[in-house]
Design a protein around this motif. Structure first.
Motif, PDB file in Angstrom:
ATOM      1  N   GLN A 141       0.829  -1.191   0.000  1.00 41.39           N
ATOM      2  CA  GLN A 141       0.000   0.000   0.000  1.00 41.39           C
ATOM      3  C   GLN A 141       0.875   1.257   0.000  1.00 41.39           C
ATOM      4  OE1 GLN A 141      -3.435   0.137  -0.258  1.00 41.39           O
ATOM      5  NE2 GLN A 141      -3.178  -2.066  -0.674  1.00 41.39           N
ATOM      6  N   PRO A 142       0.523   2.253  -0.817  1.00 39.85           N
ATOM      7  CA  PRO A 142       1.278   3.506  -0.824  1.00 39.85           C
ATOM      8  C   PRO A 142       0.970   4.314   0.421  1.00 39.85           C
ATOM      9  CG  PRO A 142      -0.651   3.714  -2.202  1.00 39.85           C
ATOM     10  CD  PRO A 142      -0.611   2.281  -1.735  1.00 39.85           C
ATOM     11  N   ARG A 143       1.649   5.428   0.572  1.00 40.13           N
ATOM     12  CA  ARG A 143       1.381   6.284   1.725  1.00 40.13           C
ATOM     13  C   ARG A 143       0.050   7.008   1.537  1.00 40.13           C
ATOM     14  NH1 ARG A 143       6.113  10.659   1.886  1.00 40.13           N
ATOM     15  NH2 ARG A 143       4.941  11.202   3.758  1.00 40.13           N
ATOM     16  N   PRO A 144      -0.559   7.527   2.579  1.00 41.19           N
ATOM     17  CA  PRO A 144      -1.832   8.238   2.453  1.00 41.19           C
ATOM     18  C   PRO A 144      -1.747   9.382   1.439  1.00 41.19           C
ATOM     19  CG  PRO A 144      -1.323   7.846   4.758  1.00 41.19           C
ATOM     20  CD  PRO A 144      -0.094   7.465   3.984  1.00 41.19           C
ATOM     21  N   SER A 145      -2.853   9.623   0.750  1.00 43.08           N
ATOM     22  CA  SER A 145      -2.865  10.650  -0.302  1.00 43.08           C
ATOM     23  C   SER A 145      -4.058  11.568  -0.142  1.00 43.08           C
ATOM     24  CB  SER A 145      -2.920   9.982  -1.680  1.00 43.08           C
ATOM     25  OG  SER A 145      -3.202  10.922  -2.695  1.00 43.08           O
ATOM     26  N   ALA A 146      -3.809  12.862  -0.254  1.00 37.09           N
ATOM     27  CA  ALA A 146      -4.904  13.835  -0.208  1.00 37.09           C
ATOM     28  C   ALA A 146      -5.733  13.782  -1.475  1.00 37.09           C
ATOM     29  CB  ALA A 146      -4.336  15.240  -0.021  1.00 37.09           C
ATOM     30  N   THR A 147      -5.178  13.224  -2.554  1.00 36.29           N
ATOM     31  CA  THR A 147      -5.890  13.163  -3.843  1.00 36.29           C
ATOM     32  C   THR A 147      -6.607  11.846  -4.045  1.00 36.29           C
ATOM     33  OG1 THR A 147      -4.097  12.167  -5.120  1.00 36.29           O
ATOM     34  CG2 THR A 147      -4.012  14.551  -4.814  1.00 36.29           C
ATOM     35  N   GLY A 148      -6.355  10.871  -3.172  1.00 37.32           N
ATOM     36  CA  GLY A 148      -6.899   9.545  -3.418  1.00 37.32           C
ATOM     37  C   GLY A 148      -6.222   8.887  -4.610  1.00 37.32           C
ATOM     38  N   TYR A 149      -5.014   9.358  -4.933  1.00 39.77           N
ATOM     39  CA  TYR A 149      -4.246   8.883  -6.082  1.00 39.77           C
ATOM     40  C   TYR A 149      -5.008   9.059  -7.381  1.00 39.77           C
ATOM     41  CZ  TYR A 149      -0.613   7.398  -2.987  1.00 39.77           C
ATOM     42  OH  TYR A 149       0.407   7.420  -2.061  1.00 39.77           O
ATOM     43  N   SER A 150      -5.624  10.223  -7.512  1.00 43.76           N
ATOM     44  CA  SER A 150      -6.277  10.581  -8.769  1.00 43.76           C
ATOM     45  C   SER A 150      -5.218  10.755  -9.857  1.00 43.76           C
ATOM     46  CB  SER A 150      -7.057  11.892  -8.598  1.00 43.76           C
ATOM     47  OG  SER A 150      -7.467  12.395  -9.854  1.00 43.76           O
ATOM     48  N   ALA A 151      -5.516  10.278 -11.060  1.00 42.90           N
ATOM     49  CA  ALA A 151      -4.564  10.401 -12.169  1.00 42.90           C
ATOM     50  C   ALA A 151      -4.641  11.767 -12.842  1.00 42.90           C
ATOM     51  CB  ALA A 151      -4.838   9.313 -13.209  1.00 42.90           C
ATOM     52  N   SER A 152      -5.590  12.598 -12.429  1.00 44.70           N
ATOM     53  CA  SER A 152      -5.804  13.870 -13.129  1.00 44.70           C
ATOM     54  C   SER A 152      -5.419  15.096 -12.318  1.00 44.70           C
ATOM     55  CB  SER A 152      -7.281  13.998 -13.533  1.00 44.70           C
ATOM     56  OG  SER A 152      -8.126  13.948 -12.389  1.00 44.70           O
ATOM     57  N   VAL A 153      -4.994  14.919 -11.059  1.00 43.98           N
ATOM     58  CA  VAL A 153      -4.680  16.085 -10.232  1.00 43.98           C
ATOM     59  C   VAL A 153      -3.643  15.707  -9.184  1.00 43.98           C
ATOM     60  CG1 VAL A 153      -6.524  15.596  -8.584  1.00 43.98           C
ATOM     61  CG2 VAL A 153      -5.678  17.937  -8.841  1.00 43.98           C
ATOM     62  N   THR A 154      -2.800  16.663  -8.815  1.00 42.82           N
ATOM     63  CA  THR A 154      -1.853  16.442  -7.725  1.00 42.82           C
ATOM     64  C   THR A 154      -1.917  17.624  -6.770  1.00 42.82           C
ATOM     65  OG1 THR A 154       0.027  17.536  -8.801  1.00 42.82           O
ATOM     66  CG2 THR A 154      -0.294  15.201  -9.270  1.00 42.82           C
TER      67      THR A 154
END
Length: 215
Positions: A89-102
């Motif tokens: 599992q990757p680290r927590p993400s504020a984007t939910g690992y969206s491919a369209s925004v960082t």
């Protein structure tokens, strides 16, 4: 005055063509010849289909099913998901690992929301890992396992984080721990330019390697 305007306009047109068209095309051509994979975005393919990029993290999730085997819904009416134990599992993400925004989680170190989110992430991590590492305690969890990355799509986790998760991966996929650790070593990227940052395990690459190893 007229001559100056004409000359100025010609200079703008010439440099626009040179720097806005010719130069990018030349650089793109060189990149395609010298390192085509990187020039195309370091894409990864599975069964002939593009499934992501080694430069981007992904949310390795699975649907949450009810007693009838149907997907549950979350509070927003979307299919509920949870971490798939078969994958690192990757680290927590504020984007939910969206491919369209960082973007990063805009929370300061003194905000109460930061403490709440970190505690929440820590509890989720322990819930996932402790069944496979009985002695794991909160103070042994690496910082990156409970905090957001700056981009929200970082594919790397620390070697310490991966070492903890390796116990789960080995058990769930019925692989030896030594084999999982070797895959970790094979998919660890070094420091930037050899001096910047710390080595990190690329979650995208190692999960693809795991699927090849134990389908």
């Amino acid at each position: 005055m007229r001559k100056d305007l004409i000359r100025g306009s010609l200079v703008v047109v010439v440099f626009t063509v040179l720097l806005g068209l010719v130069y990018p095309l030349v650089m793109t051509g060189i990149a395609q010849v010298a390192f085509p994979s990187k020039a195309d975005g370091s894409l990864v393919r599975k069964d002939g289909k593009v499934t992501g990029s080694t430069l981007l993290g992904q949310a390795w999730q699975k649907p949450v099913l009810d007693s009838a085997g149907k997907p549950k819904k979350d509070s927003d009416g979307n299919d509920a998901t949870e971490a798939d134990p078969k994958y690192f599992q990757p680290r927590p993400s504020a984007t939910g690992y969206s491919a369209s925004v960082t973007y990063f989680g805009n929370h300061g170190p003194n905000q109460s929301s930061t403490m709440y989110l970190t505690r929440q992430n820590l509890q989720a991590y322990l819930a996932l890992e402790q069944p496979y590492d009985k002695g794991l305690k909160a103070d042994q969890v690496p910082v990156d396992a409970a905090t957001f990355s700056a981009s929200g799509v970082d594919p790397h986790i620390s070697k310490a984080n991966a070492a903890i998760q390796a116990n789960r991966i080995a058990a769930v996929r019925h692989l030896s721990l030594a084999r999982v650790q070797q895959l970790m070593k094979d998919n660890t990227d070094g420091r930037g330019l050899g001096v910047f940052g710390e080595p990190g395990v690329n979650v995208t690459k190692i999960n693809l390697a795991l699927d090849q190893e134990a389908r």
